[in-house]
Design a protein around this motif. Structure first.
Motif, PDB file in Angstrom:
ATOM      1  N   UNK A 222      30.405  -6.042 -20.532  1.00 45.26           N
ATOM      2  CA  UNK A 222      31.581  -5.617 -21.296  1.00 45.26           C
ATOM      3  C   UNK A 222      32.196  -6.772 -22.079  1.00 45.26           C
ATOM      4  N   UNK A 223      32.150  -7.988 -21.527  1.00 46.96           N
ATOM      5  CA  UNK A 223      32.705  -9.142 -22.239  1.00 46.96           C
ATOM      6  C   UNK A 223      31.875  -9.474 -23.472  1.00 46.96           C
ATOM      7  N   UNK A 224      30.553  -9.356 -23.359  1.00 52.31           N
ATOM      8  CA  UNK A 224      29.701  -9.574 -24.527  1.00 52.31           C
ATOM      9  C   UNK A 224      29.954  -8.505 -25.586  1.00 52.31           C
ATOM     10  N   UNK A 225      30.175  -7.273 -25.133  1.00 52.82           N
ATOM     11  CA  UNK A 225      30.453  -6.195 -26.084  1.00 52.82           C
ATOM     12  C   UNK A 225      31.771  -6.434 -26.803  1.00 52.82           C
ATOM     13  N   UNK A 226      32.757  -6.934 -26.083  1.00 52.00           N
ATOM     14  CA  UNK A 226      34.026  -7.271 -26.719  1.00 52.00           C
ATOM     15  C   UNK A 226      33.839  -8.377 -27.761  1.00 52.00           C
ATOM     16  N   UNK A 227      33.000  -9.356 -27.444  1.00 48.11           N
ATOM     17  CA  UNK A 227      32.686 -10.411 -28.403  1.00 48.11           C
ATOM     18  C   UNK A 227      32.086  -9.824 -29.671  1.00 48.11           C
ATOM     19  N   UNK A 228      31.153  -8.909 -29.516  1.00 51.08           N
ATOM     20  CA  UNK A 228      30.518  -8.294 -30.684  1.00 51.08           C
ATOM     21  C   UNK A 228      31.552  -7.621 -31.581  1.00 51.08           C
ATOM     22  N   UNK A 229      32.565  -7.032 -30.976  1.00 50.81           N
ATOM     23  CA  UNK A 229      33.587  -6.355 -31.752  1.00 50.81           C
ATOM     24  C   UNK A 229      34.492  -7.293 -32.526  1.00 50.81           C
ATOM     25  N   UNK A 230      34.478  -8.568 -32.176  1.00 52.59           N
ATOM     26  CA  UNK A 230      35.328  -9.546 -32.855  1.00 52.59           C
ATOM     27  C   UNK A 230      34.644 -10.215 -34.041  1.00 52.59           C
ATOM     28  N   UNK A 231      33.324 -10.065 -34.146  1.00 51.07           N
ATOM     29  CA  UNK A 231      32.559 -10.700 -35.225  1.00 51.07           C
ATOM     30  C   UNK A 231      32.259  -9.658 -36.304  1.00 51.07           C
ATOM     31  N   UNK A 232      32.689  -9.886 -37.529  1.00 48.24           N
ATOM     32  CA  UNK A 232      32.464  -8.888 -38.577  1.00 48.24           C
ATOM     33  C   UNK A 232      30.979  -8.552 -38.737  1.00 48.24           C
ATOM     34  N   UNK A 233      30.681  -7.255 -38.688  1.00 42.47           N
ATOM     35  CA  UNK A 233      29.327  -6.736 -38.934  1.00 42.47           C
ATOM     36  C   UNK A 233      28.290  -7.230 -37.930  1.00 42.47           C
ATOM     37  N   UNK A 234      28.710  -7.684 -36.768  1.00 43.03           N
ATOM     38  CA  UNK A 234      27.743  -8.142 -35.763  1.00 43.03           C
ATOM     39  C   UNK A 234      26.912  -6.970 -35.253  1.00 43.03           C
ATOM     40  N   UNK A 235      25.644  -7.230 -35.021  1.00 44.78           N
ATOM     41  CA  UNK A 235      24.784  -6.255 -34.361  1.00 44.78           C
ATOM     42  C   UNK A 235      24.950  -6.406 -32.846  1.00 44.78           C
ATOM     43  N   UNK A 236      24.935  -5.292 -32.150  1.00 45.88           N
ATOM     44  CA  UNK A 236      25.082  -5.278 -30.700  1.00 45.88           C
ATOM     45  C   UNK A 236      23.832  -4.674 -30.080  1.00 45.88           C
ATOM     46  N   UNK A 237      23.287  -5.341 -29.070  1.00 49.61           N
ATOM     47  CA  UNK A 237      22.075  -4.821 -28.439  1.00 49.61           C
ATOM     48  C   UNK A 237      22.029  -5.264 -26.987  1.00 49.61           C
ATOM     49  N   UNK A 238      21.590  -4.377 -26.116  1.00 51.47           N
ATOM     50  CA  UNK A 238      21.357  -4.734 -24.725  1.00 51.47           C
ATOM     51  C   UNK A 238      19.869  -4.653 -24.424  1.00 51.47           C
ATOM     52  N   UNK A 239      19.457  -5.436 -23.431  1.00 45.54           N
ATOM     53  CA  UNK A 239      18.075  -5.439 -22.982  1.00 45.54           C
ATOM     54  C   UNK A 239      18.067  -5.275 -21.472  1.00 45.54           C
ATOM     55  N   UNK A 240      16.894  -5.045 -20.915  1.00 47.96           N
ATOM     56  CA  UNK A 240      16.765  -4.865 -19.468  1.00 47.96           C
ATOM     57  C   UNK A 240      17.162  -6.145 -18.740  1.00 47.96           C
ATOM     58  N   UNK A 241      17.745  -5.971 -17.547  1.00 48.76           N
ATOM     59  CA  UNK A 241      18.045  -7.107 -16.698  1.00 48.76           C
ATOM     60  C   UNK A 241      19.506  -7.476 -16.693  1.00 48.76           C
TER      61      UNK A 241
END
Length: 264
Positions: A222-241
């Motif tokens: 969730x903290x990484x997702x919040x970071x993504x929301x603070x960067x204009x036009x950032x791509x967000x992606x999760x991977x296994x693990x």
């Protein structure tokens, strides 16, 4: 192992490959450049040149007195690439390395073709801050290897502990015999305790990927997702693990990273 004088210290580094584009990888807390062993071969095979290095305080790089900051370590990285004559590159940092990469992207955007922040945050918040305070209290008493053995419990998923005993034993052995001095560990730990780019990430203009392990409990996803929301036009992606997805599921991690690189 080659070293180069940069930003007032000697930095140990490895530069591999003959590709026209360079990828610079920044390690996490207490990690040496060899921890990219699961990523470097994939990047070389894909045709990139790869720079890895030991951050200030770890491995064969100098270990001056701390505390350190993410900005200071970004200045180290900048001095290193300048000394090596690398002018435009893709930057990726994981965990503490992702914090360093944020500072780099804010200070030196013209250097970057892209930037990837993996398994990291804009600020630690109340949960991570308490965890790191415990590490700071424990290390001087029980040593860095003991703390890093605890980190192993947070870094991997339940499935890894259940099904991959040989690999787990290898990681645990590596942690048990770490030689990082306590003062250097605490100097690096200060980086992740004090890092906060929350109010500045909106200024990033570089193509950005924020990548996280979908089961990360050390730096919660969730903290990484919040970071993504603070960067204009950032791509967000999760991977296994989890937090150690670069080691637990390297194929998945590398595929996501290479997909982003190829599009930028």
């Amino acid at each position: 192992m080659p070293t180069i004088a940069a930003n007032g210290i000697d930095i140990a580094y490895t530069l591999e490959g003959e590709g026209a584009e360079t990828v610079v990888l920044i390690n996490g807390l207490a990690d040496e450049k060899e921890t990219w062993a699961y990523q470097t071969p994939a990047l070389l095979e894909a045709g990139y040149r790869v720079l890895t290095f030991d951050n200030r305080g770890v491995g064969a790089t100098d270990k001056p007195a701390g505390p350190y900051t993410s900005e200071l370590l970004a200045d180290d990285a900048k001095a290193l690439v300048d000394a090596l004559g690398i002018e435009r590159f893709h930057l990726m940092g994981v965990s503490m390395g992702g914090m360093i990469a944020q500072e780099y992207a804010l200070k030196h955007p013209s250097d970057l073709a892209s930037v990837t922040f993996a398994c990291t945050y804009a600020a630690p918040g109340p949960f991570c801050s308490r965890m790191f305070a415990m590490w700071a209290d424990t290390a001087p008493v029980l040593g860095v290897p003991f703390v890093m053995r605890d980190v192993t419990l947070w870094a991997f998923t339940l499935d890894f502990f259940r099904t991959r005993e040989d690999e787990l034993a290898e990681f645990e052995t590596g942690m048990r015999y770490m030689t990082m001095p306590v003062p250097a560990y605490l100097a690096q730990l200060a980086v992740i305790q004090a890092h906060d780019t929350t109010d500045r990430l909106g200024a990033i203009t570089v193509p950005t990927l924020v990548l996280a392990g979908e089961q990360d409990i050390l730096i919660p996803t969730a903290l990484s997702h919040e970071l993504a929301g603070l960067v204009p036009d950032a791509e967000w992606r999760t991977v296994a693990g989890g937090h150690g997805c670069v080691w637990e599921h390297p194929d998945d991690f590398n595929a996501a990273f290479l997909d982003f690189l190829r599009r930028h």
